[in-house]
Structure formats: structure tokens, C-alpha cells
Design a protein around this motif. Sequence first.
Motif, mmCIF file in Angstrom:
data_model
loop_
_atom_site.group_PDB
_atom_site.id
_atom_site.type_symbol
_atom_site.label_atom_id
_atom_site.label_comp_id
_atom_site.label_asym_id
_atom_site.label_seq_id
_atom_site.Cartn_x
_atom_site.Cartn_y
_atom_site.Cartn_z
ATOM 1 N N THR A 111 0.853 -1.435 0.283
ATOM 2 C CA THR A 111 -0.057 0.358 0.503
ATOM 3 C C THR A 111 0.652 1.295 0.090
ATOM 4 N N LEU A 112 1.890 1.078 0.500
ATOM 5 C CA LEU A 112 3.088 2.392 0.827
ATOM 6 C C LEU A 112 4.079 2.597 -1.114
ATOM 7 N N SER A 113 3.784 3.877 -0.972
ATOM 8 C CA SER A 113 4.638 3.738 -2.166
ATOM 9 C C SER A 113 5.587 3.118 -2.534
ATOM 10 N N PRO A 114 6.071 2.656 -3.678
ATOM 11 C CA PRO A 114 7.642 2.087 -3.997
ATOM 12 C C PRO A 114 8.683 2.744 -4.050
ATOM 13 N N THR A 115 8.732 4.065 -4.222
ATOM 14 C CA THR A 115 9.210 5.383 -4.459
ATOM 15 C C THR A 115 10.068 5.428 -3.036
ATOM 16 N N ALA A 116 8.967 6.182 -2.695
ATOM 17 C CA ALA A 116 9.116 6.560 -1.127
ATOM 18 C C ALA A 116 10.102 5.186 -0.046
#
Length: 256
Positions: free
Chosen positions: A198-203
Motif C-alpha cells: 500500500t506504500l509508495s514504491p519510490t518512497a
Amino acid sequence: MKHSKLEVVEGIAYVTINRPDAMNALTREAKKDLLQFFLFANEAEDFRVIILTGEGDRAFCAGTDLKEMAKFSSIDIEQMLWLEHRLNDAIRHSNKPVIAAVNGNALGGGCLIPLICDYSVVSDSAVMGFPEIKSGIPASIEIAIVHKFVGLAKARELIYFGETFTPQEALAMGLVNRIVPKKDVLDTAKAIALKFMTLSPTALRLQKELVNKWIETDFVSAVETSIYAAGLAFTTGEPQTAINNFLTRNKAKKSK
């Protein structure tokens, strides 16, 4: 992969160390298999999270295969540890989160794996520990960072005596994230994997890089020194004797 299994389901890569008859202990070839996967995983687009576990219901990973290591020379042990360091480094620096699903005993390098993964789910019946010193060699490579988690005094105790500890003790020391019944290990690891997704892959990738930076202060020199120390130990013949004694006792137990 010859010594591991790979299955990709719903964006999650399940990597299973597949040497159950040897407590999922890792030979040089098994380490090469895993290293190749983790290097490949950085470019893969069909999964976003990796779950690493062991085959069978006895062990997650018993570290380096002692039967193979008993035949090592000083040069062999140094080369093997550099290989293991490259594998550990690939796990730690994977651009995808890695979850250790510790379904059984985790010893030596196998106990280290949950610590270098991004999250660890451990069976409540697992046996854990860093018993390298009982085989006549110093604990080395990524074990150099254990003191950052448990403090120097506790790290000395764990490493000097090589005694096993429970998952509950590991949790209290900050070495693992979560303890569950053995039957729930993979399902819990999957739930954590879905949360990561659910998290941003980049972040998430950038955050992983930062966390590693925080841990690695003067880390490279610690690894180099520890590998040299392990190679030096093998010049004495003591590790070979200790390992062979262990294998003989183990064989005698199984024959009863």
C-alpha cells in the motif's frame, strides 16, 4: 534455482530455501542461488515484496552447511564469507521490502537473516542463536551490527557464549518484529507484505536506503576485519575439529 524455490503470487515473491534434510543449511551453491535471485529481483516487475522462508517444519535456516565447511581451508572460509556477505548485502539493499518468515530454527547466519530483512515474523517454537564460536570460529560479517540493536553488553553475551535463545527473548531484544504460532507464520508474512504494497514504491525504496545508511556507519571495515578473523581461525585447525566432533555427535544421536 537448484537449492531454493520461487513462486510469485499476487505481486509477492515467495522464496523458499529448499534443503529440509539439512535443516535448510546453506552450501556455497545455495548461497549463490539466493544471491542470483536477489540481484535479479531488483529488476523484476512482476512482484513488489519478497517473503523468504524455509522448506519443511523443522528449520528456517541453520546457517552455513557444516558438512561442507568441515572441509574448508583458510582461503575457502574467507571466500565463502565474502559470498555470504554479498548475499546479505543484496538482501539488505534490495529495492523491494524483504520479509523473513521464520518457520523454524534459525541459527548462525540463519539467525542473522531476520535481522537484515525489513520485517520478520517468527514461529513461537523456533530456536535462535549465534553459535559460531562453538564451532571454533568467530561470529562475523553482518553480525557486526547486532550490537546496534541489543547494545554492546548483550551482543558480547550472545556472541561470546553462542547460547540459543527463544523468539520471545529475541523480540524483547529488538531482533525480530513479531511472534506467531508456526501455522500462522506465512499468512502473517503475507498480511505484512500486503501492507507494504500500500506504500509508495519510490518512497519505500528511498526510506530503505536511508535506514541502511544509518546502520552502516563504519560497517565496511567491520566486515573486512571479521572475515579476516574467521580465515585466521581456520589456519589453526580448531574449527575443523569442532565441526567434525559436532557432526559425529549428531550422527550418533540419529543412529540411536
